[in-house]
Enzyme design. Structure first.
Site, PDB file in Angstrom:
ATOM      1  N   CYS A  82       0.644  -0.963   0.042  1.00 27.02           N
ATOM      2  CA  CYS A  82       0.002  -0.099   0.143  1.00 27.02           C
ATOM      3  C   CYS A  82       0.808   1.274  -0.147  1.00 27.02           C
ATOM      4  O   CYS A  82       1.613   1.625  -1.061  1.00 27.02           O
ATOM      5  CB  CYS A  82      -0.943  -0.237   0.970  1.00 27.02           C
ATOM      6  SG  CYS A  82      -2.455   1.054   0.860  1.00 27.02           S
ATOM      7  N   HIS A 181      -4.099  -5.491   0.408  1.00 37.05           N
ATOM      8  CA  HIS A 181      -3.219  -5.755   1.758  1.00 37.05           C
ATOM      9  C   HIS A 181      -3.093  -7.304   1.804  1.00 37.05           C
ATOM     10  O   HIS A 181      -4.154  -7.893   2.225  1.00 37.05           O
ATOM     11  CB  HIS A 181      -3.998  -5.286   3.082  1.00 37.05           C
ATOM     12  CG  HIS A 181      -3.758  -3.687   3.365  1.00 37.05           C
ATOM     13  ND1 HIS A 181      -2.624  -3.290   4.015  1.00 37.05           N
ATOM     14  CD2 HIS A 181      -4.341  -2.776   2.550  1.00 37.05           C
ATOM     15  CE1 HIS A 181      -2.649  -1.818   3.848  1.00 37.05           C
ATOM     16  NE2 HIS A 181      -3.616  -1.434   2.894  1.00 37.05           N
ATOM     17  N   GLU A 183      -1.989  -9.016   4.166  1.00 35.74           N
ATOM     18  CA  GLU A 183      -1.991  -9.613   5.427  1.00 35.74           C
ATOM     19  C   GLU A 183      -3.591  -9.711   6.091  1.00 35.74           C
ATOM     20  O   GLU A 183      -3.657 -10.311   7.081  1.00 35.74           O
ATOM     21  CB  GLU A 183      -1.252  -8.779   6.256  1.00 35.74           C
ATOM     22  CG  GLU A 183      -1.712  -7.082   6.484  1.00 35.74           C
ATOM     23  CD  GLU A 183      -1.611  -6.200   5.380  1.00 35.74           C
ATOM     24  OE1 GLU A 183      -1.059  -6.679   4.369  1.00 35.74           O
ATOM     25  OE2 GLU A 183      -1.461  -5.051   5.680  1.00 35.74           O
TER      26      GLU A 183
END
Ligand code: XMP
Length: 535
Positions: A82, A181, A183
């Site tokens: 990001c 993202h 994660e």
């Protein structure tokens, strides 16, 4: 040990990136985004790759955090996530701009696997990063800026359905970027992408297991503190119990002293439980300090939440000081002794000590600045064996050390105890009522299989009385609020969505069994804007 370093630019997901990679057995550490290269101390030892986190900043705004240029030139693989991707774009001469409408939430991302432009190292890097990942995935986005012009040498290899660049690779260097993202659980194959980066591209070995950590922690403890006195302050919670188990597993139990202050603000049966657990772990010197009367009298007449917290914190310090002198029979012994603490990796970050300057102050009010701790720290006599671990890792370590599940699965409990769960003055009578209601609530959550789905649950005794009826008589009873929340780390929290049936039945049990309580209400406030505790 091999590790992946994360440069933190203040994203709320930085911790999550670190944990995901640890979950596949690779050690991670977080450094502030502006950490110099090379970083202080041993931070660079074993580093195989670097991740640049997201950020609330825009890469082009003045004052936005910028990494030391030398991180880019150190030759280690780099992954920007990001803001990290946008930062790399800017720093390598590309352009980042504001999107006319921000991308937020789940988005389809298409990988440009068929691209004819991808060749050589870029092709190999691309295949390694997205190994086992289909050409079309859902990626979780949260950005209002995007790449307007890729930096020279970078190739966009994925886009969102809106045509926004979603990933890039460098033509010849091991530098990668993701706009989504990986994660976050909503991103399909996101964990795989992180694993591909850490294990595949960086080649980091999977050396982070709790078994190995335990061996190393024991060896370090023995080298530092064998044949020395160690004092550990016990709260009854997971962290200090695991430290106790660890100390007792490798040091002479005769030299391990455990101090537990019974403030009288604990839950039902807490002190007995602490005793039973620590006895079973082989404790020889558990000093249970009965300070109930002192705490009650220090709290008498106080209603202001901060005044209550201060009174408890101050008295805690006094008791700690008096009792340490008593435990160590000579000043020399006291001066030589180590002090052990159950500090976690997240505590270091929260108190801004080692890492992540961004997330500083949120919890500082929770940690009483104890002069004893400060003094021992200054003398280099602090032992904090859990300071590289996350909470779930502490639980895994506790399991290895034989700490019972009933302790490991406990909800957090605040230092000032029940005092911050009864707005207004703390009295013995109110404590007794709250304890009984709370015991029923928690027992019901356990028997209904809900306890482990909830991050924290407890009762609060409100300083109001309401009218009711009992039989034919008019009753004037206390109001008890139930609090139950889900959370990842206590920083934010959502209300637990009970089935109404559970709420009704639990409420009825409490009003039936605790006659002083006339009404039960459910607290439906999330954090923010509310906090988890009421005071
Ligand atoms: P709040 O109420 O700030 O709580 O949303 C977040 C988490 O921290 C716990 N808490 C404390 N823990 N000492 C502690 O050790 C304290 O003074 C303290 N105050 C709150 C709270 O129970 C929740 O888990």
């Amino acid at each position: 040990m091999d590790k992946v370093l994360i440069l933190d630019f203040g994203s709320q997901f930085t911790q999550l990136i670190a944990r995901r990679i640890r979950d596949v057995g690779i050690y991670t550490e977080i450094l502030p985004g502006d950490a110099p290269f090379p970083p202080d101390g041993k931070a660079l030892d074993g580093v195989r790759g670097i991740i640049l986190s997201g950020s609330p900043h825009s890469a082009y705004e003045e004052g936005a955090p910028v990494p030391d240029r030398a991180w880019y030139d150190c030759g280690l693989p780099l992954l920007g996530i990001c803001y990290g991707l946008q930062r790399i774009t800017m720093d390598f001469g590309g352009k980042v701009g504001v999107l006319s409408s921000r991308e937020y939430g789940k988005m389809n991302v298409r990988l440009d696997r068929a691209s004819k432009n991808l060749a050589g190292p870029a092709r190999r890097g691309f295949e390694a990063l997205f190994d086992g990942v289909p050409d079309s995935i859902v990626g979780w986005m949260s950005h209002g800026d995007s790449i307007e012009k890729p930096a020279p040498g970078f190739q966009v290899v994925a886009s969102s359905d809106n045509g926004i660049p979603a990933a890039f690779v460098h033509e010849s260097k091991p530098i990668f970027g993701l706009q989504f993202h990986p994660e976050v659980t909503h991103t399909e194959h996101g964990f795989r992408i992180l694993e591909n980066f850490a294990a595949g591209i960086c080649g980091a070995k999977r050396e982070w297991t709790m078994t190995r950590f335990l061996e190393e922690a024991k060896a370090t403890l023995v080298a530092r503190a064998a044949d020395r006195d160690v004092l550990l302050l016990i709260s009854g919670g997971v962290d200090s119990t695991v430290v106790a188990a660890l100390l007792l597993s490798c040091l002479d139990p005769e030299r391990v002293h455990l101090m537990y202050v019974d403030t009288g603000l604990m839950r039902e049966g807490e002190t007995d439980e602490v005793r039973i657990t620590l006895d079973a772990l082989g404790a020889r010197h558990l000093h249970v300090i009965d300070a109930k009367a002192r705490f009650l009298s220090a709290l008498a007449g106080l209603s202001d939440p901060e005044a209550k917290r201060r009174a408890i914190g101050d008295l805690f310090i006094t008791v700690q000081k008096d009792e340490t002198v008593r435990i160590w029979d000579s000043p020399d012994r006291e001066a030589e002794a180590f002090l052990a603490q159950g500090t976690l990796y997240t505590d270091l970050i929260e108190s801004g000590k080692g890492v992540g300057k961004k997330a500083q102050t949120i919890k500082s009010h929770h940690n009483v600045r104890s002069p004893l701790v400060e003094k021992k720290r200054a003398e280099g006599k602090i032992i904090e064996p859990l300071d590289r671990l996350y909470k779930d890792e502490v639980r895994a370590l506790g399991r290895l050390l034989g700490v019972p599940d009933r302790v490991l699965s406990r909800h957090p409990f605040p230092g000032p105890g029940l005092a911050v769960r009864m707005p207004g003055e703390v009295t013995e009578e109110k404590l007794a009522v709250l304890r009984r209601a709370d015991t029923i609530f928690l027992a019901e959550l356990k028997s209904r299989g809900l306890y482990d789905r909830i991050w924290q649950a407890f009762c609060v005794l409100l300083p109001v009385r309401a009218v009711g009826v009992a039989g034919d008589a008019r009753k004037y009873g206390w109001v008890c609020a139930l609090r139950a929340i889900t959370s990842a780390d206590g920083m934010t929290a959502d209300v637990f969505p009970f089935e109404m049936k559970d709420l009704l039945e639990i409420s009825a049990l409490i009003t039936n069994r605790v006659p002083e309580v006339g009404r039960v209400v459910y607290d439906v406030s999330s954090k923010p804007p509310a906090t988890i505790e009421w005071e």
